[in-house]
Design a protein around this motif. Structure first.
Motif, PDB file in Angstrom:
ATOM      1  N   UNK A 169      35.615 -16.718 -23.109  1.00 33.80           N
ATOM      2  CA  UNK A 169      36.000 -15.664 -22.166  1.00 33.80           C
ATOM      3  C   UNK A 169      34.860 -14.657 -21.970  1.00 33.80           C
ATOM      4  N   UNK A 170      34.024 -14.496 -22.985  1.00 36.06           N
ATOM      5  CA  UNK A 170      32.985 -13.466 -22.969  1.00 36.06           C
ATOM      6  C   UNK A 170      31.607 -14.052 -22.641  1.00 36.06           C
ATOM      7  N   UNK A 171      31.593 -15.203 -22.021  1.00 37.64           N
ATOM      8  CA  UNK A 171      30.346 -15.908 -21.708  1.00 37.64           C
ATOM      9  C   UNK A 171      29.400 -15.055 -20.865  1.00 37.64           C
ATOM     10  N   UNK A 172      29.940 -14.293 -19.940  1.00 37.39           N
ATOM     11  CA  UNK A 172      29.097 -13.515 -19.022  1.00 37.39           C
ATOM     12  C   UNK A 172      28.754 -12.130 -19.550  1.00 37.39           C
ATOM     13  N   UNK A 173      29.108 -11.855 -20.804  1.00 38.02           N
ATOM     14  CA  UNK A 173      28.669 -10.622 -21.442  1.00 38.02           C
ATOM     15  C   UNK A 173      27.322 -10.815 -22.136  1.00 38.02           C
ATOM     16  N   UNK A 174      26.824 -12.012 -22.113  1.00 39.66           N
ATOM     17  CA  UNK A 174      25.509 -12.316 -22.668  1.00 39.66           C
ATOM     18  C   UNK A 174      24.433 -11.549 -21.915  1.00 39.66           C
ATOM     19  N   UNK A 175      23.418 -11.071 -22.620  1.00 37.67           N
ATOM     20  CA  UNK A 175      22.369 -10.257 -21.999  1.00 37.67           C
ATOM     21  C   UNK A 175      21.618 -11.010 -20.901  1.00 37.67           C
ATOM     22  N   UNK A 176      21.613 -12.338 -20.977  1.00 35.03           N
ATOM     23  CA  UNK A 176      20.914 -13.133 -19.966  1.00 35.03           C
ATOM     24  C   UNK A 176      21.721 -13.265 -18.674  1.00 35.03           C
ATOM     25  N   UNK A 177      23.016 -12.993 -18.748  1.00 28.49           N
ATOM     26  CA  UNK A 177      23.886 -13.231 -17.600  1.00 28.49           C
ATOM     27  C   UNK A 177      24.560 -11.974 -17.068  1.00 28.49           C
ATOM     28  N   UNK A 178      24.603 -10.934 -17.877  1.00 25.63           N
ATOM     29  CA  UNK A 178      25.400  -9.765 -17.519  1.00 25.63           C
ATOM     30  C   UNK A 178      24.863  -9.044 -16.275  1.00 25.63           C
ATOM     31  N   UNK A 179      23.543  -9.034 -16.087  1.00 23.73           N
ATOM     32  CA  UNK A 179      22.969  -8.341 -14.941  1.00 23.73           C
ATOM     33  C   UNK A 179      23.409  -8.979 -13.634  1.00 23.73           C
ATOM     34  N   UNK A 180      23.300 -10.309 -13.561  1.00 27.87           N
ATOM     35  CA  UNK A 180      23.677 -10.990 -12.322  1.00 27.87           C
ATOM     36  C   UNK A 180      25.179 -10.911 -12.098  1.00 27.87           C
ATOM     37  N   UNK A 181      25.959 -11.007 -13.185  1.00 27.13           N
ATOM     38  CA  UNK A 181      27.410 -10.888 -13.063  1.00 27.13           C
ATOM     39  C   UNK A 181      27.786  -9.510 -12.516  1.00 27.13           C
ATOM     40  N   UNK A 182      27.091  -8.482 -12.981  1.00 28.05           N
ATOM     41  CA  UNK A 182      27.354  -7.129 -12.491  1.00 28.05           C
ATOM     42  C   UNK A 182      26.994  -7.010 -11.017  1.00 28.05           C
ATOM     43  N   UNK A 183      25.906  -7.622 -10.611  1.00 28.69           N
ATOM     44  CA  UNK A 183      25.501  -7.582  -9.206  1.00 28.69           C
ATOM     45  C   UNK A 183      26.525  -8.279  -8.312  1.00 28.69           C
TER      46      UNK A 183
END
Length: 238
Positions: free
Chosen positions: A114-128
């Protein structure tokens, strides 16, 4: 990984989708992920507890003739917390779509998925992606109410297109979502409306408990439509 042109071609050549088949396949997928959907609801509720507690304290103070929230110094904290929780909820939904695919093909489930997109490599793009969604809604509101009525369907496809095609740029995700949403607007609107009505009735009959177990069913037709039209390759849940 597939290119934007490949995805666009699949959307433009999308076959017709039978409503009955879409509903039946949605039920079949739901049977595989209902427990994960229930867990997602519990996680969301747990994360919302600080806001619920804040509301309780605020309304208790208001009953004692305190300054209303909208005029008090706590308003910034309240709205800031609401925004953060909305973003976290969106990230969890991104993760849930990965879980749907994993369960659909028989892979093992881990709560951390569930927390896959909280990773530092993915969180920026997910936020965008989340901010892009908000920008589209605000623009539609500025243009009047009717555009919001239209864009809500294409925006439903932002999540699966982003989750299953992370190599796409933000603009490509939005373009693909609107292309797919426009192509299948009618059937998506109809099944979403019927599911919402059915869920509302179920919530009334179960005193709210139905939303915990069946709330995630609203996502199933979106997943099935993506699966039928754009489909997957072997790398999309790794």
């Amino acid at each position: 990984m597939r290119s934007f042109d490949t995805i666009s071609k699949k959307i433009s050549e999308a076959p017709s989708v039978d409503f009955g088949d879409l509903f039946n396949e949605s039920i079949a997928v739901f049977k595989k992920v209902w427990l994960q959907g229930f867990l997602l609801q519990l996680i969301t509720i747990a994360l919302s507890l600080p806001l619920l507690f804040f509301n309780f304290i605020n309304f208790s103070d208001f009953s004692n003739n305190s300054v209303p929230l909208q005029f008090g110094t706590e308003a910034v904290f309240y709205y800031g917390l609401s925004i953060v929780l909305a973003i976290v909820s969106s990230f969890l939904t991104f993760g849930f779509f990965r879980v749907i695919r994993q369960m659909d093909i028989g892979e093992d489930f881990k709560t951390l998925d569930f927390f896959y997109f909280f990773n530092t490599e993915r969180i920026k793009k997910a936020l965008l992606v989340v901010l892009a969604n908000v920008a589209v809604v605000i623009l539609a509101l500025l243009l009047c109410v009717f555009p919001v009525f239209y864009v809500v369907i294409p925006l439903m496809f932002v999540t699966p297109i982003f989750v299953y095609n992370p190599e796409l740029s933000i603009s490509e995700v939005l373009k693909s979502s609107f292309a797919l949403g426009h192509k299948k607007w009618g059937i998506t609107f109809l099944i979403s409306l019927l599911n919402i009505i059915a869920l509302y009735v179920l919530i009334l009959l179960t005193c709210g408990l139905g939303s915990l177990f069946f709330g995630c069913f609203l996502q199933m037709p979106i997943y099935v439509l993506y699966k039928k039209i754009i489909s997957f390759d072997n790398s999309q849940t790794q």
